[in-house]
Design a protein around this motif. Structure first.
Motif, PDB file in Angstrom:
ATOM      1  N   GLN A   1      33.844  47.060  39.326  1.00  0.00           N
ATOM      2  CA  GLN A   1      34.168  47.041  37.219  1.00  0.00           C
ATOM      3  C   GLN A   1      36.102  47.844  37.122  1.00  0.00           C
ATOM      4  O   GLN A   1      36.959  47.220  36.868  1.00  0.00           O
ATOM      5  CB  GLN A   1      33.742  47.155  37.059  1.00  0.00           C
ATOM      6  N   GLN A   2      36.143  48.824  38.063  1.00  0.00           N
ATOM      7  CA  GLN A   2      37.084  49.815  37.573  1.00  0.00           C
ATOM      8  C   GLN A   2      38.038  48.928  38.610  1.00  0.00           C
ATOM      9  O   GLN A   2      39.810  49.238  37.561  1.00  0.00           O
ATOM     10  CB  GLN A   2      36.582  50.989  38.355  1.00  0.00           C
TER      11      GLN A   2
ATOM     12  N   PRO B   1      39.539  45.534  39.747  1.00  0.00           N
ATOM     13  CA  PRO B   1      38.761  44.312  40.188  1.00  0.00           C
ATOM     14  C   PRO B   1      39.337  43.555  41.320  1.00  0.00           C
ATOM     15  O   PRO B   1      38.913  42.861  42.149  1.00  0.00           O
ATOM     16  CB  PRO B   1      39.441  43.611  38.557  1.00  0.00           C
ATOM     17  N   ASN B   2      40.470  44.361  41.858  1.00  0.00           N
ATOM     18  CA  ASN B   2      41.490  43.782  43.097  1.00  0.00           C
ATOM     19  C   ASN B   2      41.159  44.533  43.955  1.00  0.00           C
ATOM     20  O   ASN B   2      41.483  44.318  45.587  1.00  0.00           O
ATOM     21  CB  ASN B   2      42.769  43.218  42.592  1.00  0.00           C
ATOM     22  N   GLY B   3      40.387  45.821  44.001  1.00  0.00           N
ATOM     23  CA  GLY B   3      40.605  46.644  45.008  1.00  0.00           C
ATOM     24  C   GLY B   3      41.385  47.584  45.164  1.00  0.00           C
ATOM     25  O   GLY B   3      42.890  46.829  44.256  1.00  0.00           O
ATOM     26  N   GLN B   4      42.126  48.531  45.866  1.00  0.00           N
ATOM     27  CA  GLN B   4      43.303  49.102  45.641  1.00  0.00           C
ATOM     28  C   GLN B   4      43.221  50.117  46.826  1.00  0.00           C
ATOM     29  O   GLN B   4      42.237  50.490  47.039  1.00  0.00           O
ATOM     30  CB  GLN B   4      43.322  50.304  43.909  1.00  0.00           C
ATOM     31  N   ILE B   5      44.310  50.957  47.210  1.00  0.00           N
ATOM     32  CA  ILE B   5      44.743  52.092  47.366  1.00  0.00           C
ATOM     33  C   ILE B   5      45.331  52.649  46.774  1.00  0.00           C
ATOM     34  O   ILE B   5      45.955  53.707  46.063  1.00  0.00           O
ATOM     35  CB  ILE B   5      45.503  51.660  49.107  1.00  0.00           C
TER      36      ILE B   5
END
Length: 93
Positions: free
Chosen positions: A52-53, A55-59
């Motif tokens: 939820q924090q 939403p698209n994933g992240q690096i």
């Protein structure tokens, strides 16, 4: 519980490794593994899974840990450098 030469919020200098000579504030001390996290030192990239924090994933870039033996209190390090007659920056080279 063990006591270490650095505590949270202390100003430290990195003595060894690729980050040698860098200074920063201690964010956390892990007594079990005898490692510290220093602000702005040993930045690593953490791949975050979708949530939820994120939403698209992240690096995400964050600080990694450094062994306690590779850091020294900045004030003691500077005092030692002054005693030798050099500037603090020259002492870490």
């Amino acid at each position: 519980m063990r006591s270490f030469h650095v505590k949270k919020n202390d100003e430290v200098v990195v003595l060894a490794g690729a980050e040698r000579g860098k200074r920063g504030k201690v964010i956390a001390v892990d007594g079990k593994s005898q490692r510290v996290i220093v602000e702005g030192v040993r930045m690593i990239k953490k791949h975050m899974r979708k949530s939820q924090q994120y939403p698209n994933g992240q690096i995400v870039e964050r600080e990694g840990t450094i062994h306690l033996s590779n850091v020294a209190l900045a004030e003691k390090h500077d005092a030692r450098a002054a005693k030798r007659g050099g500037t603090p920056a020259e002492a870490t080279k």
